[in-house]
Design a protein around this motif. Structure first.
Motif, PDB file in Angstrom:
ATOM      1  N   ALA A   1       0.981  -1.249  -0.004  1.00 45.91           N
ATOM      2  CA  ALA A   1      -0.141   0.116   0.074  1.00 45.91           C
ATOM      3  C   ALA A   1       0.919   1.121  -0.119  1.00 45.91           C
ATOM      4  CB  ALA A   1      -0.929   0.019   1.336  1.00 45.91           C
ATOM      5  N   GLN A   2       2.155   1.151   0.168  1.00 50.29           N
ATOM      6  CA  GLN A   2       3.027   2.337   0.295  1.00 50.29           C
ATOM      7  C   GLN A   2       3.365   3.175  -1.034  1.00 50.29           C
ATOM      8  OE1 GLN A   2       3.252   3.370   3.575  1.00 50.29           O
ATOM      9  NE2 GLN A   2       2.046   1.445   3.835  1.00 50.29           N
ATOM     10  N   THR A   3       3.648   4.345  -0.985  1.00 50.67           N
ATOM     11  CA  THR A   3       3.915   5.026  -1.967  1.00 50.67           C
ATOM     12  C   THR A   3       5.160   5.804  -1.520  1.00 50.67           C
ATOM     13  OG1 THR A   3       2.715   7.099  -1.314  1.00 50.67           O
ATOM     14  CG2 THR A   3       1.271   5.752  -2.554  1.00 50.67           C
ATOM     15  N   HIS A   4       5.897   6.699  -2.432  1.00 47.78           N
ATOM     16  CA  HIS A   4       6.832   7.628  -2.063  1.00 47.78           C
ATOM     17  C   HIS A   4       6.522   8.719  -1.074  1.00 47.78           C
ATOM     18  CE1 HIS A   4       9.396   5.898  -5.517  1.00 47.78           C
ATOM     19  NE2 HIS A   4       8.591   6.651  -6.388  1.00 47.78           N
ATOM     20  N   THR A   5       5.313   9.286  -1.340  1.00 45.82           N
ATOM     21  CA  THR A   5       4.843   9.982  -0.326  1.00 45.82           C
ATOM     22  C   THR A   5       4.858   9.405   1.187  1.00 45.82           C
ATOM     23  OG1 THR A   5       3.615  11.495  -2.281  1.00 45.82           O
ATOM     24  CG2 THR A   5       3.174  11.782   0.229  1.00 45.82           C
ATOM     25  N   SER A   6       4.251   8.452   1.159  1.00 47.52           N
ATOM     26  CA  SER A   6       3.938   7.928   2.474  1.00 47.52           C
ATOM     27  C   SER A   6       5.093   7.348   3.301  1.00 47.52           C
ATOM     28  CB  SER A   6       2.805   6.476   2.286  1.00 47.52           C
ATOM     29  OG  SER A   6       3.565   5.419   1.712  1.00 47.52           O
ATOM     30  N   LEU A   7       6.089   7.210   2.268  1.00 43.94           N
ATOM     31  CA  LEU A   7       7.537   6.514   2.895  1.00 43.94           C
ATOM     32  C   LEU A   7       8.566   7.680   3.209  1.00 43.94           C
ATOM     33  CD1 LEU A   7       8.088   3.275   0.806  1.00 43.94           C
ATOM     34  CD2 LEU A   7       7.470   3.448   3.226  1.00 43.94           C
ATOM     35  N   ALA A   8       8.111   8.986   2.810  1.00 42.02           N
ATOM     36  CA  ALA A   8       9.099   9.933   2.858  1.00 42.02           C
ATOM     37  C   ALA A   8       9.683  10.089   4.104  1.00 42.02           C
ATOM     38  CB  ALA A   8       8.395  11.233   2.327  1.00 42.02           C
ATOM     39  N   SER A   9       8.693  10.204   5.389  1.00 42.13           N
ATOM     40  CA  SER A   9       9.239  10.449   6.378  1.00 42.13           C
ATOM     41  C   SER A   9      10.136   9.223   7.142  1.00 42.13           C
ATOM     42  CB  SER A   9       7.987  10.777   7.606  1.00 42.13           C
ATOM     43  OG  SER A   9       7.242   9.395   7.661  1.00 42.13           O
ATOM     44  N   TYR A  10       9.976   8.176   6.571  1.00 46.11           N
ATOM     45  CA  TYR A  10      10.625   6.956   7.123  1.00 46.11           C
ATOM     46  C   TYR A  10      11.988   7.136   6.424  1.00 46.11           C
ATOM     47  CZ  TYR A  10       6.286   4.583   8.255  1.00 46.11           C
ATOM     48  OH  TYR A  10       5.177   4.281   9.059  1.00 46.11           O
ATOM     49  N   LEU A  11      12.374   7.688   5.302  1.00 47.58           N
ATOM     50  CA  LEU A  11      13.686   7.905   4.547  1.00 47.58           C
ATOM     51  C   LEU A  11      14.490   8.853   5.645  1.00 47.58           C
ATOM     52  CD1 LEU A  11      15.598   7.323   2.385  1.00 47.58           C
ATOM     53  CD2 LEU A  11      14.330   9.242   1.189  1.00 47.58           C
ATOM     54  N   LEU A  12      13.676   9.921   6.098  1.00 43.62           N
ATOM     55  CA  LEU A  12      14.494  10.776   6.895  1.00 43.62           C
ATOM     56  C   LEU A  12      14.735  10.166   8.380  1.00 43.62           C
ATOM     57  CD1 LEU A  12      12.518  14.077   6.156  1.00 43.62           C
ATOM     58  CD2 LEU A  12      14.893  13.639   5.861  1.00 43.62           C
ATOM     59  N   GLU A  13      13.710   9.541   8.751  1.00 46.27           N
ATOM     60  CA  GLU A  13      14.029   8.998  10.087  1.00 46.27           C
ATOM     61  C   GLU A  13      15.085   7.747  10.071  1.00 46.27           C
ATOM     62  OE1 GLU A  13      11.495   5.707  13.136  1.00 46.27           O
ATOM     63  OE2 GLU A  13      10.365   7.145  11.637  1.00 46.27           O
TER      64      GLU A  13
END
Length: 426
Positions: A153-165
């Motif tokens: 279900a994930q998209t680039h947008t939904s995962l953006a914060s995880y990349l930073l984290e």
């Protein structure tokens, strides 16, 4: 003559049929080639090369080993080959098959003795970095039908914060000097790279399938999360191989002193060449182009100042837009007297600009002193964290509750940096 059974080990990360010369010589000289998996990834490739592979899957391991030994002794002039099940990576055997394979190999080793030799030949082996293929295969499975519904279900947008984290967690492991933790955190960063690449391979990753047109003028990020368009209003698909290929080409282009004929005299020349090549590639007219505005504000200010100085902007201009001659004057002009009445009404916009100018000047001071302002502020915050936690413990040791302590109690127990126990609040 001693009968021979040779276990041929191959890597599931290497394309089937790509074997070494010794492996092919062995296969062509063998009286028989067997394996325990009907779906062994090498079977079709070997059959296409004229080497049939017979599956031996008897009722138990001992029966399989007995069959192999019997065939080896029947013609001791030629070896019998056992094609070991692949372990790890794409095409690897399942857990039950791997357990059976280990039992088979152990039984073969136990069967070796006078009149029967059991040996191992490595048919193909992993190159450095080959296990990255395992990670790619796992991510593909997670996003495929029958995989994980959350991952799917994930998209680039939904995962953006995880990349930073994940990047921040890796950064903290570096700050902490935790080498083992850094390994794990870099794996989490890599997972984000693989995740985004897999999403992009399915379309543009913003919720629009590859090749599907979107309304003209609709930009990525417009509307609900998950919307977006590729170049020219069309979604563009790319995958992890495109990411890796782009990185490789970039590294080669920007290191002409390694992969070309350019000569450099040190790291500074390397950095200069990198910037020149990058500007030419990007067609940039300003040094401000390409600076991500989403990065932390102190890092953003430091990056913009560094670029300005590199192209020749005077330090005093960078510091105060030419208004003052030194960082001290800028800061002195911004400081508010401590006896200023609390009731003084300072417009919000003016206050924001004043604080912004003060922080900008502080970044300039840090840069001139060779200090990373982000790291310096982070270190100060950590010192404050340690002091606060240690003082809380001191208040508790005095029999009081920190949450109920008054201002005088906090001042009396506040610890100096030298009084903080090593490792406090870590």
């Amino acid at each position: 003559m001693t009968a021979r059974i040779v276990v041929l080990v191959t890597s599931p990360r290497v394309a089937p049929g790509l074997l070494g010369v010794a492996a092919w010589d062995l296969l062509r000289a063998a009286s028989a080639v067997h394996c325990g998996l009907a779906a062994h990834p090498q079977r079709d490739a070997l059959a296409a090369a004229g080497v049939p592979v017979e599956v031996l899957a008897g009722p138990d391991v001992s029966a399989v080993v007995e069959e192999l030994c019997g065939r080896a002794r029947a013609d001791s002039s030629r070896p019998v080959v056992w094609l070991a099940a692949p372990t790890g990576g794409p095409g690897a055997a399942g857990e039950a098959d791997l357990v059976r394979e280990r039992e088979t190999l152990a039984a073969l080793e136990a069967a070796a003795g006078p009149g029967l030799a059991v040996s191992v030949v490595e048919g193909s082996h992993d190159l450095r970095g080959a296990k990255l293929l395992d990670a790619v295969a796992v991510m593909d499975q997670l996003r495929s039908p029958g995989g994980c519904p959350w991952d799917a279900a994930q998209t680039h947008t939904s995962l953006a914060s995880y990349l930073l984290e994940e990047a921040y967690e890796a950064f903290q492991a570096i700050e902490d000097g935790n080498h083992a933790e850094l390994r794990e955190e870099l794996g989490d960063v890599l997972m984000q790279v693989l995740f985004h690449a897999r999403i992009a391979a399915e379309g543009d990753g913003m919720g629009v399938p590859a090749g599907v047109s979107v309304p003209a003028g609709r930009a990525a990020g417009d509307g609900a999360a998950g919307d977006g368009a590729g170049i020219g209003g069309r979604a563009m698909a790319w995958d992890i191989d495109d990411v890796a290929a782009g990185l490789t080409e970039k590294l080669v282009r920007r290191h002409p002193h390694v992969f070309g004929s350019v000569t450099v005299d040190g790291p500074a020349a390397v950095e200069t060449n990198w910037d020149i090549i990058k500007d030419a590639e990007k067609g940039r007219r300003s040094v401000t182009e390409g600076v991500p505005l989403s990065q932390p504000s102190l890092a953003l200010a430091a990056k913009l100042q560094k670029r300005a100085v590199k192209v020749g902007v005077p330090e005093d201009v960078v510091l105060g837009a030419g208004r003052l001659s030194s960082p001290a004057e800028v800061i002195a002009g911004l400081l508010v007297p401590v006896d200023l009445p609390a009731a003084v009404d300072v417009p919000a916009a003016a206050a924001e600009r004043t604080v912004g100018d003060l922080l900008f000047a502080a970044v300039a001071l840090a840069r001139q002193a060779g200090v990373d302002p982000e790291a310096a502020l982070r270190a100060a915050a950590r010192r404050f964290r340690d002091t606060l936690a240690a003082t809380e413990e001191a208040i508790r040791a005095a029999g009081a509750d920190p949450r109920a302590a008054g201002a005088d109690s906090w001042r009396a127990h506040w610890l100096s940096a030298g009084e903080i126990p090593p490792g406090a609040a870590r």
